[in-house]
Design an enzyme around this catalytic site. Structure first.
Site, PDB file in Angstrom:
ATOM      1  NE  ARG A  64      32.015  -7.974   1.332  1.00 28.82           N
ATOM      2  CZ  ARG A  64      33.030  -7.219   1.766  1.00 28.82           C
ATOM      3  NH1 ARG A  64      34.239  -7.398   1.287  1.00 28.82           N
ATOM      4  NH2 ARG A  64      32.828  -6.300   2.682  1.00 28.82           N
ATOM      5  CD  GLU A 101      31.110  -2.588  11.679  1.00 28.79           C
ATOM      6  OE1 GLU A 101      30.910  -3.216  10.624  1.00 28.79           O
ATOM      7  OE2 GLU A 101      31.076  -3.107  12.813  1.00 28.79           O
TER       8      GLU A 101
HETATM    9  P1  AMP Z   1      27.949   0.440   6.369  1.00 30.73           P
HETATM   10  O1  AMP Z   1      28.173   1.583   5.446  1.00 30.73           O
HETATM   11  O2  AMP Z   1      28.450   0.721   7.749  1.00 30.73           O
HETATM   12  O3  AMP Z   1      26.510  -0.045   6.355  1.00 30.73           O
HETATM   13  O4  AMP Z   1      28.872  -0.742   5.867  1.00 30.73           O
HETATM   14  C1  AMP Z   1      28.455  -1.590   4.863  1.00 30.73           C
HETATM   15  C2  AMP Z   1      29.587  -1.969   3.957  1.00 30.73           C
HETATM   16  O5  AMP Z   1      30.771  -2.312   4.664  1.00 30.73           O
HETATM   17  C3  AMP Z   1      29.192  -3.163   3.139  1.00 30.73           C
HETATM   18  O6  AMP Z   1      29.553  -2.913   1.799  1.00 30.73           O
HETATM   19  C4  AMP Z   1      29.961  -4.319   3.722  1.00 30.73           C
HETATM   20  O7  AMP Z   1      30.533  -5.078   2.698  1.00 30.73           O
HETATM   21  C5  AMP Z   1      31.042  -3.697   4.602  1.00 30.73           C
HETATM   22  N1  AMP Z   1      31.020  -4.170   5.998  1.00 30.73           N
HETATM   23  C6  AMP Z   1      30.825  -3.413   7.096  1.00 30.73           C
HETATM   24  N2  AMP Z   1      30.899  -4.110   8.211  1.00 30.73           N
HETATM   25  C7  AMP Z   1      31.128  -5.387   7.850  1.00 30.73           C
HETATM   26  C8  AMP Z   1      31.282  -6.622   8.563  1.00 30.73           C
HETATM   27  N3  AMP Z   1      31.214  -6.678   9.907  1.00 30.73           N
HETATM   28  N4  AMP Z   1      31.490  -7.732   7.855  1.00 30.73           N
HETATM   29  C9  AMP Z   1      31.557  -7.693   6.503  1.00 30.73           C
HETATM   30  N5  AMP Z   1      31.419  -6.571   5.779  1.00 30.73           N
HETATM   31  C10 AMP Z   1      31.217  -5.421   6.435  1.00 30.73           C
END
Ligand code: AMP
Length: 177
Positions: A64, A101
């Site tokens: 994205r 996550e």
């Molecule tokens: P992080 O590495 O935990 O900061 O996760 C970020 C990545 O995971 C981004 O590329 C987001 O597209 C995706 N992502 C994580 N959690 C969500 C969420 N609750 N909703 C949408 N995308 C998420």
């Protein structure tokens, strides 16, 4: 501060419970993307916040981040460089693994994608735990370029991902939960 806007970007983000796994409240930006004014506003506001950093390249994180990073790059007269999931980039790459996550993954960058000393803005759709952005920033560092700014459309502040990005003085998000 002129912050009265005709609409709020948050209004265009759809929340989908239990996607892609039970317990995850997914922030769906497809509803923002199809609204012309919201799409333009998102790109304009990210670019505005990077404008004084003399950015050479905007790095977008698959998948994205690829939607927003080129829109920002065009506004900054910068180039676009992809950070991709493993096995997608054809030439020699640098790699970093990271935690999501919901799961673990790895990211790659062409070793010649950025020149040493390039001033980089990193863009992704959402900051959750910060693992993805941290891995991408480390990749940029590893090829000798400099992360000047990091931008997200959405920040889940309760996950404190910003703490993983300490040391970068410009970390921006447009919509916070
Ligand atoms: P992080 O590495 O935990 O900061 O996760 C970020 C990545 O995971 C981004 O590329 C987001 O597209 C995706 N992502 C994580 N959690 C969500 C969420 N609750 N909703 C949408 N995308 C998420």
């Amino acid at each position: 501060m002129g912050s009265e806007r005709p609409f709020g970007l948050k209004d265009w983000i759809r929340e989908v419970p239990d996607f892609p796994k039970p317990g995850i409240l997914f922030k769906d930006i497809t509803t923002l993307l199809k609204e012309p004014a919201a799409l333009r506003e998102t790109a304009d506001r990210l670019a505005e916040r990077f404008a004084d950093r003399r950015i050479d390249q905007v790095v977008g994180i698959e998948a994205r981040g690829f939607i927003f990073a080129p829109l920002v790059a065009v506004r900054l007269n910068a180039g676009f460089v992809p950070v991709r999931k493993p096995g997608k980039l054809p030439a020699e790459t640098a790699a970093r693994s990271y935690e999501l996550e919901y799961g673990t993954d790895a990211l790659e960058l062409h070793v010649d994608g950025l020149a040493p000393g390039d001033r980089v803005a990193l863009v992704d759709d959402l900051l959750a735990t910060g693992g993805t952005a941290r891995a991408a920033a480390d990749l940029v560092d590893s090829v000798g370029a400099r992360v000047e700014a990091i931008g997200f459309v959405v920040e889940l502040t309760y996950l404190e991902g910003r703490r993983r990005l300490e040391g970068y003085d410009v970390v921006e998000s447009l919509v916070r939960y």
